[in-house]
Design an enzyme around this catalytic site. Structure first.
Site, PDB file in Angstrom:
ATOM      1  N   SER A  28     -61.930 -21.629 -50.930  1.00  0.00           N
ATOM      2  CA  SER A  28     -62.040 -20.195 -51.231  1.00  0.00           C
ATOM      3  C   SER A  28     -62.657 -20.036 -52.609  1.00  0.00           C
ATOM      4  O   SER A  28     -62.437 -20.884 -53.489  1.00  0.00           O
ATOM      5  CB  SER A  28     -60.651 -19.537 -51.213  1.00  0.00           C
ATOM      6  OG  SER A  28     -60.735 -18.218 -51.719  1.00  0.00           O
ATOM      7  N   TYR A  84     -52.069 -19.675 -54.290  1.00  0.00           N
ATOM      8  CA  TYR A  84     -53.103 -19.854 -53.256  1.00  0.00           C
ATOM      9  C   TYR A  84     -54.384 -20.393 -53.885  1.00  0.00           C
ATOM     10  O   TYR A  84     -54.992 -21.359 -53.396  1.00  0.00           O
ATOM     11  CB  TYR A  84     -53.365 -18.514 -52.561  1.00  0.00           C
ATOM     12  CG  TYR A  84     -54.563 -18.501 -51.635  1.00  0.00           C
ATOM     13  CD1 TYR A  84     -54.486 -19.064 -50.366  1.00  0.00           C
ATOM     14  CD2 TYR A  84     -55.777 -17.925 -52.038  1.00  0.00           C
ATOM     15  CE1 TYR A  84     -55.592 -19.056 -49.525  1.00  0.00           C
ATOM     16  CE2 TYR A  84     -56.876 -17.903 -51.198  1.00  0.00           C
ATOM     17  CZ  TYR A  84     -56.784 -18.465 -49.943  1.00  0.00           C
ATOM     18  OH  TYR A  84     -57.874 -18.453 -49.110  1.00  0.00           O
TER      19      TYR A  84
END
Ligand code: NAP
Length: 253
Positions: free
Chosen positions: A148, A162
């Protein structure tokens, strides 16, 4: 892939929806037979498998939690028996959590985040390598990890944990790529930006992609198909000299 007689075999984790589903279907269109891993929703995974078969390719649906070693070993065994030798892995399964500052987070949340996002990807990569690497008698292959842009942005006040888990995926991608570079296995990562999938609802913000889309340089969120296209390119022979790459697919974010 070049051999029309024996289609290459790909495993996509978390293939029941979102980026994983789009990747499975596009890979099938590009000539891969596809093993579709899912966690909870058998009907959704079966529906994606039907879309793979509609491309004239074989599909095998396999349930497993990617961070459970016994389940992952059973999944790879089922693929060996049901489809044949693996040539590609897309480590797509991943989770977010609700927005929380670091000083509000529990250890249980961090353990779950790192277990699924990091250990799950490493575990599936290990099993794929044991089949694909020439060191193990395999014929080579490609691994694509779904990271990501959070890995470089940090996701402050949202989910730093995350972001950190995706940072670990980036390091894992670079290191593993170098470790197996002479063994016929390429390892790369795609780093999506804001993509319209259900993952935002899991983080308690179903309209996150709509809200943040205008702030992206391209002024829109991405679609799962646009991430799948980059993943499938990295899997393909067209990326034969690309390994250890972290490819941002983020509309410029
Ligand atoms: P999604 O729609 O929420 O799909 C995630 C998939 O992962 C689901 O199929 C889910 O299965 C599966 N999964 C989660 N935990 C699992 C486990 N323990 N074992 C097996 N499967 C598991 O999300 P998405 O947006 O397509 O995300 C796919 C990947 O892209 C993730 O790695 C995510 O971090 C990354 N990403 C997404 C975005 C974005 O904006 N959407 C941005 C950057 C990166 P269930 O359906 O059973 O829960």
């Amino acid at each position: 892939m070049s051999d029309p007689i024996s289609p290459p075999i790909l495993l996509v984790t978390g293939a029941g929806r979102g980026i994983g589903a789009a990747t499975a279907v596009l890979a099938a269109r590009q000539g891969w037979d596809v093993a579709l891993n899912y966690r909870r929703d058998t009907a959704a995974a079966q529906a994606v498998a039907e879309r793979v078969r509609a491309q004239g390719r074989r599909a095998l649906v396999v349930q497993a939690e990617v961070d459970d070693e016994a389940q992952v070993l059973a999944m790879f065994g089922a693929i060996d028996r049901g489809l044949g030798p693996l040539a590609g892995l897309v480590n797509n399964a991943g989770i977010v959590d609700v927005a929380a500052r670091v000083d509000e987070c529990s250890v249980a949340r961090w353990q779950r985040m790192f277990s699924i996002n990091v250990i799950g990807s490493m575990l599936c990569a290990r099993e794929a390598l044991r089949r694909m690497s020439r060191r193990h008698g395999g014929a080579g292959g490609a691994i694509v990890n779904v990271s990501s842009v959070a890995a470089r942005l940090g996701s402050a006040a949202q989910y730093v944990d995350y972001a950190a888990s995706k940072g670990a995926i980036d390091s894992f991608t670079i290191g593993l790529a170098r470790e197996v570079a002479t063994e016929g296995v390429r390892v790369n990562a795609v780093r999506p930006g804001i993509v319209e999938t259900d993952i935002h609802a899991s983080g308690g913000e179903p309209d996150r992609a709509v809200r943040l889309g205008p702030q992206v340089p391209m002024q829109r969120a991405g679609q799962a198909d646009e991430i799948a296209a980059a993943i499938c390119w990295l899997l393909s022979g067209a990326a034969s000299y690309t390994t250890g790459a972290l490819l941002d697919v983020s509309g410029g974010r």
